[in-house]
Design a protein around this motif. Structure first.
Motif, PDB file in Angstrom:
ATOM      1  N   LYS A 128       0.835  -1.187   0.000  1.00 48.30           N
ATOM      2  CA  LYS A 128       0.000   0.000   0.000  1.00 48.30           C
ATOM      3  C   LYS A 128       0.874   1.243   0.000  1.00 48.30           C
ATOM      4  CE  LYS A 128      -4.019  -1.941   2.426  1.00 48.30           C
ATOM      5  NZ  LYS A 128      -4.910  -1.787   3.612  1.00 48.30           N
ATOM      6  N   PRO A 129       0.377   2.362  -0.537  1.00 47.45           N
ATOM      7  CA  PRO A 129       1.113   3.633  -0.412  1.00 47.45           C
ATOM      8  C   PRO A 129       1.298   4.001   1.054  1.00 47.45           C
ATOM      9  CG  PRO A 129      -0.669   3.821  -2.012  1.00 47.45           C
ATOM     10  CD  PRO A 129      -0.856   2.513  -1.301  1.00 47.45           C
ATOM     11  N   ARG A 130       2.296   4.807   1.326  1.00 47.07           N
ATOM     12  CA  ARG A 130       2.618   5.148   2.709  1.00 47.07           C
ATOM     13  C   ARG A 130       1.517   6.004   3.346  1.00 47.07           C
ATOM     14  NH1 ARG A 130       7.701   3.221   3.185  1.00 47.07           N
ATOM     15  NH2 ARG A 130       8.911   3.090   1.247  1.00 47.07           N
ATOM     16  N   LEU A 131       1.574   6.075   4.696  1.00 47.35           N
ATOM     17  CA  LEU A 131       0.523   6.746   5.459  1.00 47.35           C
ATOM     18  C   LEU A 131       0.363   8.213   5.099  1.00 47.35           C
ATOM     19  CD1 LEU A 131       1.154   5.311   9.043  1.00 47.35           C
ATOM     20  CD2 LEU A 131      -0.764   4.780   7.520  1.00 47.35           C
ATOM     21  N   HIS A 132       1.416   8.834   4.541  1.00 49.43           N
ATOM     22  CA  HIS A 132       1.356  10.260   4.228  1.00 49.43           C
ATOM     23  C   HIS A 132       0.236  10.597   3.250  1.00 49.43           C
ATOM     24  CE1 HIS A 132       5.568   9.455   5.392  1.00 49.43           C
ATOM     25  NE2 HIS A 132       5.542  10.657   5.907  1.00 49.43           N
ATOM     26  N   PHE A 133      -0.133   9.640   2.373  1.00 52.52           N
ATOM     27  CA  PHE A 133      -1.026   9.969   1.261  1.00 52.52           C
ATOM     28  C   PHE A 133      -2.472  10.108   1.710  1.00 52.52           C
ATOM     29  CE2 PHE A 133       2.529   8.318  -1.230  1.00 52.52           C
ATOM     30  CZ  PHE A 133       2.593   9.275  -2.240  1.00 52.52           C
ATOM     31  N   MET A 134      -3.081  11.205   1.233  1.00 52.12           N
ATOM     32  CA  MET A 134      -4.489  11.470   1.497  1.00 52.12           C
ATOM     33  C   MET A 134      -5.197  11.757   0.178  1.00 52.12           C
ATOM     34  SD  MET A 134      -4.186  13.805   4.952  1.00 52.12           S
ATOM     35  CE  MET A 134      -5.868  13.466   5.487  1.00 52.12           C
ATOM     36  N   THR A 135      -6.509  11.627   0.210  1.00 51.01           N
ATOM     37  CA  THR A 135      -7.326  11.770  -0.988  1.00 51.01           C
ATOM     38  C   THR A 135      -8.485  12.716  -0.714  1.00 51.01           C
ATOM     39  OG1 THR A 135      -6.821   9.494  -1.598  1.00 51.01           O
ATOM     40  CG2 THR A 135      -8.693  10.516  -2.687  1.00 51.01           C
ATOM     41  N   PRO A 136      -8.713  13.728  -1.563  1.00 53.86           N
ATOM     42  CA  PRO A 136      -9.840  14.631  -1.310  1.00 53.86           C
ATOM     43  C   PRO A 136     -11.175  13.994  -1.696  1.00 53.86           C
ATOM     44  CG  PRO A 136      -8.726  15.264  -3.330  1.00 53.86           C
ATOM     45  CD  PRO A 136      -7.940  14.128  -2.743  1.00 53.86           C
ATOM     46  N   TYR A 137     -12.150  14.138  -0.806  1.00 48.75           N
ATOM     47  CA  TYR A 137     -13.551  13.827  -1.043  1.00 48.75           C
ATOM     48  C   TYR A 137     -13.880  12.322  -1.088  1.00 48.75           C
ATOM     49  CZ  TYR A 137     -13.136  18.684  -2.477  1.00 48.75           C
ATOM     50  OH  TYR A 137     -12.837  20.019  -2.512  1.00 48.75           O
ATOM     51  N   ARG A 138     -13.067  11.526  -1.746  1.00 45.69           N
ATOM     52  CA  ARG A 138     -13.379  10.106  -1.901  1.00 45.69           C
ATOM     53  C   ARG A 138     -12.398   9.261  -1.097  1.00 45.69           C
ATOM     54  NH1 ARG A 138     -11.523   8.302  -7.947  1.00 45.69           N
ATOM     55  NH2 ARG A 138     -12.981   6.634  -7.410  1.00 45.69           N
ATOM     56  N   MET A 169      -3.787  11.436  -5.294  1.00 49.23           N
ATOM     57  CA  MET A 169      -3.062  10.988  -4.102  1.00 49.23           C
ATOM     58  C   MET A 169      -2.124  12.123  -3.704  1.00 49.23           C
ATOM     59  SD  MET A 169      -4.024   7.912  -3.186  1.00 49.23           S
ATOM     60  CE  MET A 169      -2.713   6.931  -2.462  1.00 49.23           C
ATOM     61  N   ALA A 170      -2.263  12.612  -2.478  1.00 48.06           N
ATOM     62  CA  ALA A 170      -1.607  13.862  -2.101  1.00 48.06           C
ATOM     63  C   ALA A 170      -0.965  13.753  -0.724  1.00 48.06           C
ATOM     64  CB  ALA A 170      -2.621  15.004  -2.105  1.00 48.06           C
ATOM     65  N   THR A 171       0.014  14.627  -0.476  1.00 48.35           N
ATOM     66  CA  THR A 171       0.643  14.740   0.840  1.00 48.35           C
ATOM     67  C   THR A 171       0.680  16.209   1.248  1.00 48.35           C
ATOM     68  OG1 THR A 171       2.908  14.942  -0.044  1.00 48.35           O
ATOM     69  CG2 THR A 171       2.096  12.717   0.419  1.00 48.35           C
ATOM     70  N   ARG A 172       0.674  16.446   2.556  1.00 48.08           N
ATOM     71  CA  ARG A 172       0.671  17.808   3.075  1.00 48.08           C
ATOM     72  C   ARG A 172       1.955  18.541   2.688  1.00 48.08           C
ATOM     73  NH1 ARG A 172       0.784  15.143   7.866  1.00 48.08           N
ATOM     74  NH2 ARG A 172       2.327  16.616   8.629  1.00 48.08           N
ATOM     75  N   ALA A 173       1.829  19.776   2.217  1.00 48.35           N
ATOM     76  CA  ALA A 173       2.999  20.644   2.082  1.00 48.35           C
ATOM     77  C   ALA A 173       3.422  21.067   3.486  1.00 48.35           C
ATOM     78  CB  ALA A 173       2.672  21.862   1.230  1.00 48.35           C
ATOM     79  N   THR A 174       4.724  21.002   3.770  1.00 46.62           N
ATOM     80  CA  THR A 174       5.212  21.270   5.120  1.00 46.62           C
ATOM     81  C   THR A 174       6.290  22.347   5.165  1.00 46.62           C
ATOM     82  OG1 THR A 174       6.822  19.461   4.921  1.00 46.62           O
ATOM     83  CG2 THR A 174       4.687  18.917   5.895  1.00 46.62           C
ATOM     84  N   SER A 175       6.595  22.960   4.024  1.00 42.55           N
ATOM     85  CA  SER A 175       7.675  23.940   3.980  1.00 42.55           C
ATOM     86  C   SER A 175       7.356  25.002   2.936  1.00 42.55           C
ATOM     87  CB  SER A 175       8.992  23.235   3.640  1.00 42.55           C
ATOM     88  OG  SER A 175      10.015  24.152   3.356  1.00 42.55           O
ATOM     89  N   PHE A 176       7.996  26.168   3.056  1.00 47.01           N
ATOM     90  CA  PHE A 176       7.841  27.227   2.065  1.00 47.01           C
ATOM     91  C   PHE A 176       8.761  27.046   0.862  1.00 47.01           C
ATOM     92  CE2 PHE A 176       6.474  29.928   5.819  1.00 47.01           C
ATOM     93  CZ  PHE A 176       5.136  29.880   5.480  1.00 47.01           C
TER      94      PHE A 176
END
Length: 552
Positions: free
Chosen positions: A352-362, A395-402
């Motif tokens: 499975k993809p790593r825990l960082h990945f999130m998906t909007p809406y679905r 499949m997305a991950t949080r931006a954490t830096s500028f």
């Protein structure tokens, strides 16, 4: 000296609820329109936090069609030593139109913080931000904001408390209205109960979700009050210490409360923990604006401050002030562990993809995203366009830096212009930047190009299209304080070629998206993503060899 450097969880990690079980610490945070819902983190030293999972990961709550910034709000994490169970309460904000703020709140439990978690049990729809308190006499209570909708009444409403039957999730007796807040900042919400030396302490968020945000506190000998405000009459934690009278204002950005002398802004919505060393800390949210712009692309992040109790039984910051800091003193006896990396790399060599990945809406489901159809690659089956709040394949991950670099390798075959695959930046369905491969009827071949959405408007870069020779490409996006550079190459030995430079993407921020004047448009945060679209036949897919985010 051991120091804690803030934010301890950068990127979208707001409304932190912190607990300790033995010598381990846990935090739950809000996730809004993102799945899996309710991020869970753990730490041994309060300074370094590791994501260990999520609580809503089996389709328990349907987030399709969620408008920004509704969805999963303010989870509250607790541990009941008597039952040896972890408990979560949260609100599912369904509607915010007409300032009705219709939210359904739930309660769920688990014997292990990593799950499995029980199915959510309906609690109430009286308001939002519920929190549990397990009293030492075996009784249990829930505190929540009762949302006010009537004309002529002080918004946003009362903080109410009721006894709770934990077996059924039913309220026992009546809701008791205990306060509208302890300062003049107004917008009291997110109530949390604690008990010390015979007093019940009620911790509140105040001042709204913008620059006037803060944490305030009151106390009472009885759980249903009356509660005595902190003698200062001001928040005990904030980024903006000047006095503010804002009673009756249900919420606002309060840009006039920006503190030019602080990196940290919007400090508020706190949660207390006593350490195994007998010290006290508060986890709270914060934001960091882009330079001199009052735009916060990273959303609301999690920070920690060291606290102390005064001789007369009031809580305050360890340094005696009420201004949240970017550094605070660490726990006694623990050596500094250095800073943790928030870089992300996945070569999709796991099931499975790593825990960082999130998906909007679905939800993330194997029929549209998996590593099994082509081992060593993440295969994403395209569906709706990125404007969709139903089935976008992202499949997305949080931006954490500028300042960071996003890279991927994508292989994709398209035979219609409505089939695309690539990567980019994403805030919500109305606001994103997408560099992608697609089919050009005019060129009769695959091309690389860019599409952008700003406040719901579609912008196509028709003068920036490059032929793709072998239906594959390496893509790179460099994010630099609100601007994006896009590059590509078609062979690994090639030099990177610039496609577009200095695209202004600063609007991909809490204040830059679709909001009313004077208010925060959203309070989620910027994400990096890979994804695919097939608004043609739903028969195409993209294969991604790796995903890499490297912060500067």
């Amino acid at each position: 000296m051991n120091r804690i450097i803030n934010p301890v969880i950068p990127g979208m990690a707001p409304d932190p609820s912190i607990i300790r079980v033995d010598e381990m610490y846990y935090i739950a945070t809000s996730t809004f329109h993102w799945n899996p819902g309710i991020q869970l983190f753990q730490s041994r030293d309060l300074a370094n936090w590791e994501q260990i999972g999520s609580a809503l990961n089996k389709g328990e709550i349907n987030l399709r069609g969620t408008n920004t910034p509704a969805g999963i709000w303010a989870p509250h994490l607790s541990y009941d030593a008597a039952s040896q169970k972890y408990w979560l309460t949260f609100s599912h904000m369904v509607n915010m139109a007409g300032r009705e703020f219709n939210a359904d709140s739930y309660i769920m439990w688990a014997e292990d913080i990593r799950g499995p978690w029980s199915e959510p049990v309906y609690l109430t729809s009286i308001g939002f931000d519920p929190a549990l308190y397990h009293d030492d006499d075996g009784k249990h209570y829930v505190a929540i904001l009762e949302w006010e909708t009537r004309t002529g009444y002080q918004a946003p409403g009362h903080i109410v408390i009721a006894e709770l039957d934990m077996d059924t999730g039913k309220i026992i007796g009546a809701w008791h209205r205990v306060t509208k807040g302890f300062t003049t900042r107004g917008c009291a919400e997110a109530p949390q109960l604690y008990k010390r030396n015979g007093y019940y302490y009620l911790l509140l968020a105040a001042g709204g979700t913008g620059y006037a945000h803060g944490v305030e506190i009151g106390r009472s000998k009885h759980v249903f009050g009356p509660y005595e405000p902190h003698p200062s009459g001001e928040p005990i934690i904030t980024s903006s210490p000047q006095h503010l009278f804002s009673l009756g204002d249900p919420d606002a950005g309060h840009f006039e409360m920006y503190n030019p002398n602080s990196i940290m802004q919007k400090a508020g919505h706190g949660s207390l923990v006593e350490t195994h060393t007998g010290e006290w800390y508060i986890a709270h949210l914060m934001s960091r604006p882009l330079g001199d712009k009052l735009l916060n692309p990273l959303g609301r992040e999690t920070s920690i401050q060291k606290m102390q109790w005064t001789e007369d039984g009031w809580l305050q910051m360890k340094d005696g002030s009420n201004v949240a800091k970017m550094e605070t003193e660490g726990m006694a006896g623990l050596l500094g562990a250095g800073s943790v990396s928030h870089d992300v790399f996945d070569d999709f060599d796991q099931q499975k993809p790593r825990l960082h990945f999130m998906t909007p809406y679905r939800e993330q489901q194997e029929e549209w995203v998996n590593t099994t159809e082509r081992p060593g690659y993440l295969r994403i089956h395209g569906q709706n366009s990125l404007f969709s709040q139903v089935n976008p394949s992202i499949m997305a991950t949080r931006a954490t830096s500028f300042k960071y670099e996003l890279k991927t390798h994508v292989q994709f075959h398209a035979d219609h212009y409505s089939e695309t695959a690539g990567m980019g930046l994403y805030y919500d369905s109305n606001n994103w930047l997408y560099v992608h491969l697609t089919y050009s009827e005019r060129a009769e071949r695959m091309i690389l190009t860019v599409l952008q959405a700003k406040l719901g408007e579609r912008m196509e870069y028709v003068h920036h299209q490059v032929p793709v020779p072998e239906q594959q490409a390496d893509l790179k996006l460099v994010y630099n304080e609100g601007f994006a550079d896009i590059s590509y190459r078609f062979e690994e030995q090639m030099e990177w070629q610039v496609l577009l430079k200095a695209i202004d993407v600063s609007y991909l921020s809490d204040e830059g998206v679709n909001g009313e004047p004077g208010e925060i448009g959203g309070f989620t945060g910027l994400f990096n993503f890979i994804g695919s679209v097939d608004a043609h036949q739903h028969d195409s897919f993209a294969d991604f060899k790796y995903y890499c985010v490297k912060n500067e």
